[in-house]
Design a protein around this motif. Structure first.
Motif: not given
Length: 843
Positions: A452-479
């Motif tokens: 809840s808003l009384n019990n959470y862990e905040a993560h910067s939006l700008e620094n929240s991502y999954l960096m994938t090498p090309k072996l993933f192709g478009d599997s995540l972006q496509r979904h």
């Protein structure tokens, strides 16, 4: 057009990049051999890059995460600008103020419309007097009433004017200089009359019942452009319900202490679901806010979602404004006081066989308050999961206070502060700022993970991502291409963003760097191929050194070496930045050495930029048929290092044919199959992979060699971090392969044909949490989706290369054409061709 110059020697200098008319020059000095110095001059010219076939998908190599962080919806400057041109908007400026800016411009109402917000679906309660619901301003909206309403007349129409400024009807096709619309023109209205008391003995009881009915009608704000007394609040006075009733009685509103208590109770209850907006007195001579507006100073329970309205006349052109209070100052209510320009606003007046407007303009805090009430309705529309006190905080914390000196500060959530003073309160309401993320150094735009808003862990939006090498192709972006997630600002406002932007593909293999990298690797190991007798010598030390990657492209700019020491029957080696496939004899023919760093041929689980050591183990007849090696690339201070154990076994070693197997166990730190993560996707794990590689090499005849290398891996994801959007992942299977035929036409000419598939995911499933709007009670919500980790395409590269030795042992000119399908493992009907000519000169 790109030119590449590379020079190698003992000492090494950093890359020097110069761009001039499309020419890129790189100079690097590096050691080649400890016994001799060979200087290479490599001039590579990218000649052709073209595509054939029909349309299809393409891969992105952007390194940006971003992510529309403006507001929860897309802003249309065209819509905003078009709205400013509507006659009903322009008419808001009364003719007595025609040389001034539009009061709605001052609160950035048009920008709220650019976001698509206009109070739609919200209800504004108006407690006022003198109405006629037949007036044009009430058109096309739901109007509910409580009790009797005092009718308007040609001289009395206050309720119509207040309702019109708050939510007056907008006809976008209207043309004329009469009608004006309200700030929240799509909001509905609840009307009641403070001058009526129905069957009640006391007026205050009627106000209480009207307030309760407004709450029951789901009004998100109650507008009070009136007051039951014009007496200034005095902080040194001890007020009671009875003394307040006495003030009301003096103004003709018969009340007693109990009825005042009922009214206060109703106001307090209304704040559970709505905001109370109270206009300050128009008497500039008052020493403080009037008692009616200052009720929260007397009854602290009312100080939750209460805003007082001060009238600030704003004159002058944009950037040269003058601000003058035209009412009582905020005084003791300054901490929850907000301003707008309520001087000479065109507003609806009476209805008598037709609707009339005051085109000259009406003035007073009565017409500031409905602007603020409309602002609350817009907040409720934009942030439906927030509470009235949060809507109040947004408006106060985002107000424009740049034109005065603040003497006090209000502290809101997560380090948000805002200055105010007793004259202007927090300043002028700014709807655009209130609709935008409000952040502090303590909390930026953030993804919240928790209960809840009384019990959470905040993560910067700008620094929240999954960096994938090309072996993933478009599997995540496509979904997730049509999926939106939600981030929060410091005031816990919800803002939508494109969730697929959380998955960033690393550099695609169709970039110039990668093309040149693959091509120039063909020169990398021609002189350091490990012959069999290099491993069978029983005396001395074998030492080789080589630049494993060209300096223009490599991220690891250091010398490479392999050191072999034979001690009796054992051979021990150490290496740095040298592929284990070469050091252990997994590949032995020159053609394999020339392509071992290329996609599809190299073992994708063993980083070439590693420190490694190993030993041979004689199995029979004292032959070293097996090598056990350990590698680690933490020496290069990588963010996600890996280490592992490799066993290399040659199972067939004849004159014209050889076959080797490589078994390995790799551990990645805080990544999996090369994918690294940050923030809300963060991992806290060591991910193991077991893999097997096979190398097959055959001399077809004295001019032709054939080689085949393939790798298959199984990765088991383990994550001990529970505060992440990246949940369980099933075992991941991945593969790569490459086949090559080399044919010597004669001593000077050579043809190489390669067919390869770069490393690709074959199967695997992950569960990912998508942050959603939180509940009004603060509970955080997530959608959980299962994603198959299989790219839409399979990249296949076909390369034809021709090398010709022009000067014996000194200069080679090369031509290569690469044809690729489904680049980046993204399905496409395009066939891409690239051609390169390079010259390698050694002196």
């Amino acid at each position: 057009m790109i030119f590449l110059i590379q020079i190698n020697s003992f000492e090494f200098i950093d890359n020097i990049y110069k761009i001039f008319y499309g020419i890129l020059i790189n100079v690097k000095i590096k050691m080649y051999d400890i016994l001799k110095i060979n200087l290479f001059l490599t001039l590579s010219l990218l000649l052709i890059s073209c595509s054939g076939g029909g349309g299809g998908g393409s891969s992105s190599s952007s390194s940006s995460t971003f992510l529309d962080t403006g507001t929860s919806v897309t802003y249309s400057s065209t819509t905003a600008s078009t709205h400013q041109q509507y006659d009903a908007y322009e008419n808001v400026t009364g003719t007595s103020q025609s040389s001034h800016q539009n009061p709605y411009d001052q609160i950035n109402a048009y920008q709220a419309y650019g976001y698509g917000f206009s109070g739609d679906g919200q209800k504004i309660a108006i407690l006022d007097t003198y109405y006629d619901t037949d007036h044009y301003t009430y058109s096309d909206k739901t109007v509910t009433t409580y009790g009797d309403l005092t009718s308007d007349s040609t001289s009395d129409y206050h309720g119509n004017a207040v309702s019109g400024v708050a939510a007056g009807y907008l006809d976008t096709s209207y043309s004329g200089s009469v009608a004006a619309h309200g700030v929240a023109y799509d909001a509905d209205l609840h009307l009641s009359d403070y001058q009526q008391k129905g069957s009640n003995t006391y007026y205050a009881d009627h106000w209480a019942l009207a307030t309760t009915d407004a709450k029951n009608s789901s009004a998100v704000v109650q507008n009070n452009s009136w007051g039951f007394t014009d007496t200034a609040y005095n902080s040194s006075t001890s007020y009671s319900s009875s003394s307040i009733a006495t003030l009301a009685n003096a103004s003709g509103f018969t009340s007693n202490g109990t009825s005042i208590d009922n009214y206060v109770t109703a106001l307090n209850s209304f704040q559970d679901s709505g905001v109370v907006v109270y206009a300050l007195s128009n008497s500039t001579s008052l020493s403080d806010a009037d008692v009616a507006a200052a009720l929260p100073e007397i009854y602290p329970q009312l100080n939750e979602s209460w805003i007082t309205a001060v009238n600030v006349d704003i004159t002058g052109s944009s950037g040269n404004e003058t601000y003058t209070t035209m009412s009582a100052k905020c005084g003791s209510t300054a901490a929850y006081c907000l301003g707008a320009d309520g001087t000479y606003i065109n507003a609806p007046v009476y209805y008598i066989s037709g609707s009339y407007y005051d085109t000259v303009g009406v003035s007073g805090t009565s017409f500031v308050a409905p602007q603020i009430s409309a602002g609350v309705a817009i907040m409720a529309e934009a942030f439906p999961n927030q509470t009235p006190d949060q809507w109040t905080d947004r408006l106060l914390a985002s107000a424009d206070n740049s034109f005065f000196t603040a003497t006090s500060t209000t502290s809101f959530a997560n380090g948000i502060t805002h200055g105010y003073n007793t004259e202007f309160g927090h300043g002028i309401m700014d709807l655009n700022a209130a609709l935008s993320p409000i952040t502090s150094s303590k909390m930026k735009e953030s993804i919240l993970i928790g209960e809840s808003l009384n019990n959470y862990e905040a993560h910067s939006l700008e620094n929240s991502y999954l960096m994938t090498p090309k072996l993933f192709g478009d599997s995540l972006q496509r979904h997730f291409q049509n999926t939106t997630g939600v981030f929060h600002d410091a005031l816990h406002g919800n803002f939508k963003y494109q969730f697929s932007n959380s998955f960033i593909s690393q550099q695609s293999n169709n970039t110039v760097d990668q093309i040149l990298n693959n091509h120039l690797n063909g020169y990398s190991f021609q002189d350091v191929a490990i012959k069999e007798n290099s491993f069978k010598s029983s005396e001395g030390i074998s030492f080789i050194t080589k630049n494993t990657t060209n300096g223009y492209l490599s991220e690891i700019n250091s010398n490479s070496f392999a050191n072999f020491v034979s001690i009796g029957e054992e051979q021990i080696y150490t290496s740095l930045n040298m592929p284990i496939e070469i050091s252990t004899g997994f590949v032995s023919k020159d053609v394999s050495n020339n392509i071992i760093l290329n996609d599809g041929f190299a073992n994708p689980f063993i980083p070439s930029n590693s420190f490694a050591f190993g030993t041979s183990m004689p199995l029979r007849d004292k032959e070293r048929d097996i090598y056990v090696s350990f590698y680690n690339n933490e020496i290069n201070e990588l963010e996600n290092p890996s280490s592992g154990l490799v066993v290399t076994k040659k199972v067939l070693d004849e004159k014209d044919i050889s076959s080797s197997f490589m078994f390995g166990y790799n551990i990645e730190q805080n990544s999996f199959v090369g994918a690294s993560s940050k923030g809300a996707f963060n991992q806290n794990n060591n991910t193991p992979t077991i893999f097997i590689s096979h190398s097959f090499e055959k001399i077809i005849n004295d001019k032709t060699d054939f080689s085949l290398i393939s790798t298959l891996g199984r990765t088991q994801y383990n994550n001990s971090n529970t505060s992440t959007l990246l949940n369980d992942i099933s075992p991941i299977i991945s593969s790569s392969f490459g086949a090559v035929i080399k044919h010597d036409i004669n001593l000077d000419d050579q043809i190489t044909l390669k067919l390869s598939q770069p490393h690709r995911l074959e199967s695997g499933t992950t569960k990912i949490s998508i942050p959603q709007l939180n509940d009004i009670d603060g509970s955080l919500n997530f959608n959980y989706e299962s994603v198959k980790l299989n790219p839409s395409g399979r990249q296949i590269d076909l390369s034809f290369r021709y090398d010709k030795e022009i000067i014996e042992e000194s200069m080679i000119i090369s031509f290569e054409n690469i044809t690729s399908r489904d680049e980046g493992h993204i399905s496409s009907s395009q066939i891409n061709n690239k051609s390169i000519i390079s010259i390698n000169y050694r002196f």
